[in-house]
Design an enzyme around this catalytic site. Structure first.
Site, PDB file in Angstrom:
ATOM      1  N   TYR A   1      -7.247 -14.272  32.239  1.00 52.33           N
ATOM      2  CA  TYR A   1      -6.299 -15.120  31.517  1.00 52.33           C
ATOM      3  C   TYR A   1      -6.942 -16.448  31.119  1.00 52.33           C
ATOM      4  O   TYR A   1      -7.452 -17.192  31.963  1.00 52.33           O
ATOM      5  CB  TYR A   1      -5.083 -15.380  32.402  1.00 52.33           C
TER       6      TYR A   1
ATOM      7  N   TYR B   1      -2.553 -15.794  21.558  1.00 53.26           N
ATOM      8  CA  TYR B   1      -1.984 -16.220  22.831  1.00 53.26           C
ATOM      9  C   TYR B   1      -0.549 -15.726  22.911  1.00 53.26           C
ATOM     10  O   TYR B   1       0.364 -16.307  22.332  1.00 53.26           O
ATOM     11  CB  TYR B   1      -2.042 -17.739  22.987  1.00 53.26           C
TER      12      TYR B   1
END
Lengths: 387, 145
Positions: A292, A342
């Site tokens: 991440y 994102y």
């Protein structure tokens, strides 16, 4: 599999379908329409009709309501549904919750999704009416307003304590951008990044510059989870959920975890302990990782937390092309949150599946194991996938 | 500028701050005395619900700092680039407070340039004026300006 404890999850379920919409700064569809498109694409990929879906999982920050989605897409009777908290920390847990439900017989076909209009929509941090009550009363009035500021605070300390440098952060941004340049679906496709561009870009929150921050994206993704037994009859090669974990460390304080005793060992460390305990392999055996990356410094912190290197060694780990294809740990091979899209980390899950199917645009040869992680710094989650 | 939205647990902190005192919640359970921040209803060590507010010297060190740039909320953008620091308290290094390094109690957020800030720098608490809402924010000045 049911009732056999933690070992009951190991390879008991598989991801058999993935779907996504285009990614862009601005898409005309609503979040609900984007969610429906991604979910239908994932079910089509799996070859499973929507009427067979009986389990749902998403994020608490997901604004498409499951009742509305179920009705719009035409799901069957649902026997399991849940939402996971903490923004990007919830990504892998959505799959983990479905895997648990399917492995224990509470459901047979699960769908997880994330739909966002973060590219054209409002910034969550600007909503001070929601953001300001405790614990933000201790941070926001002083001008620590955004997630970027909170992570920048940890980053400054990390650079100070371990001698890591902005070049290490650039290595992360570059690896993600290089992979995005191989991925026509990525927002940063055909937009190469250079060290000079990075070092001269504008600050967002010193020591973080523009290229240390993830993209602002409209888009949605979804995936489908079924039992390993059923997966054998699906359209695609199954990608097994080998191990899954969530992590909320004792005395943790959300993204501002410099209120913790040891702020540089965040939720990744907690999730990692459980993840590896349940696995048949170790960090040395991971062929490709999707870690991440809302901000570049989350990568060195996560590399340490998930055991790819020792504490304080995450910066040095990025040297010598380690994160590039052919390197020690090819990373975020779709471009990640920094350069593909994102969408609260869901693209990392789908990219992990593509790598193990052998269909990534930046394919790691013979990839058989993949680590996928959710947002570090907040209560998090992670998956080990294998084929 | 944003002002704290005070909750039940945090209210004493802000009441002492309004009097110019930096106090941190401490467990008042028998034989415990653990400090905790941010304030909470009970002690994670001994589970007592009794607490007291211990006065701190107001001295500390810069643990880390950032310099935010826009996009920011308009009233903060007008002062950018400014600093935000995290201070670890001299007598309780694991109690860390978010604040600003300023040139004086009522100086603006950008009154000390980023280049002058160092991790480890010694700082002292000061309290800004009440902006009319009863809240005085703890702020920080360099011990050796």
């Amino acid at each position: 599999m049911a009732g056999t404890g933690a070992a009951g999850l190991k390879d008991a379920t598989a991801v058999v379908g993935i779907g996504q919409t285009p990614f862009a700064k601005q898409l005309p569809d609503s979040e609900k329409a984007l969610a429906c498109r991604a979910i239908l694409a994932a079910l089509d990929d799996a070859g499973i009709p929507p009427a067979e879906v009986d389990a749902l999982a998403s994020y608490t920050m997901e604004e498409t309501d499951e009742v509305e989605v179920a009705k719009a897409v035409g799901f069957g009777d649902l026997s399991f549904f849940g939402k996971v908290g903490f923004g990007g920390g919830g990504s892998c847990a959505t799959v983990a919750h479905l895997a648990s439900a399917v492995a224990t017989g509470q459901a047979t076909v699960g769908v997880a999704w994330r739909s966002r209009k973060r590219g054209s929509g409002p910034r969550p941090w600007k909503n001070t009416a929601v953001q300001l009550p405790t614990p933000a009363q201790w941070t926001r009035p002083f001008g620590l307003l955004r997630p970027a500021d909170e992570i920048a605070m940890l980053t400054r300390r990390y650079l100070h304590e371990y001698g890591a440098t902005r070049d290490h952060l650039f290595n992360v941004a570059l690896a993600c951008r290089n992979r995005a340049n191989q991925n026509p679906a990525a927002m940063m496709y055909e937009r190469p990044l250079t060290r000079d561009m990075y070092m001269t870009s504008r600050w967002i929150s010193e020591p973080l510059c523009l290229f240390d921050n993830c993209l602002e994206t409209d888009g949605a993704l979804a995936c489908v989870v079924v039992s390993a037994e059923r997966a054998r009859d699906c359209r695609r090669r199954p990608v097994y959920v080998h191990s899954a974990a969530q992590g909320l460390p004792a005395q943790h304080h959300g993204m501002v975890n410099y209120w913790n005793d040891d702020p540089l060992t965040g939720p990744a460390w907690t999730a990692a302990r459980h993840l590896w305990k349940q696995a048949d392999f170790t960090p040395e055996d991971v062929d490709v990782a999707q870690i991440y990356d809302a901000f570049t410094p989350l990568i060195p912190l996560s590399l340490e937390g998930y055991g790819f290197c020792g504490r304080g060694e995450g910066g040095a780990f990025t040297e010598g092309g380690a994160l590039e294809i052919g390197g020690r740990l090819p990373l975020n091979t779709s471009g990640g949150g920094l350069s593909e899209a994102y969408v609260h980390g869901f693209n990392l899950i789908n990219e992990g599946v593509k790598q193990l199917r052998g269909t990534s645009t930046a394919q790691v040869p013979d990839a058989a194991t993949c680590l996928v992680t959710a947002g570090e710094g907040v209560p998090t989650s992670a998956l080990l996938l294998r084929n | 500028m944003l002002t704290p939205v005070v909750d039940d647990d945090g209210a004493p902190f802000w009441e002492y701050a309004a009097r110019g005192e930096l106090r941190v919640q401490a467990c008042a359970g028998p034989g415990c005395g653990e400090l905790r921040f941010p304030p909470r209803p009970c002690c994670p060590h001994c589970h007592s619900f009794d607490s007291e507010w211990r006065r701190m010297s107001g001295r500390g060190r810069v643990w880390s700092y950032v310099i935010p740039h826009p996009p920011l909320l308009p009233e903060y953008a007008a002062l950018a680039p400014y600093n935000v620091i995290v201070v670890e308290l001299a007598e309780a290094p694991r109690i860390r407070l978010v604040g600003n390094l300023v040139s004086g109690p009522d100086a603006p957020l950008n009154s000390v340039a980023g280049e002058r800030i160092r991790i480890g720098a010694r700082v002292q608490v000061v309290f800004g004026a009440d902006g009319g809402d009863g809240v005085r924010l703890p702020r920080w000045v360099l011990e050796r300006p």
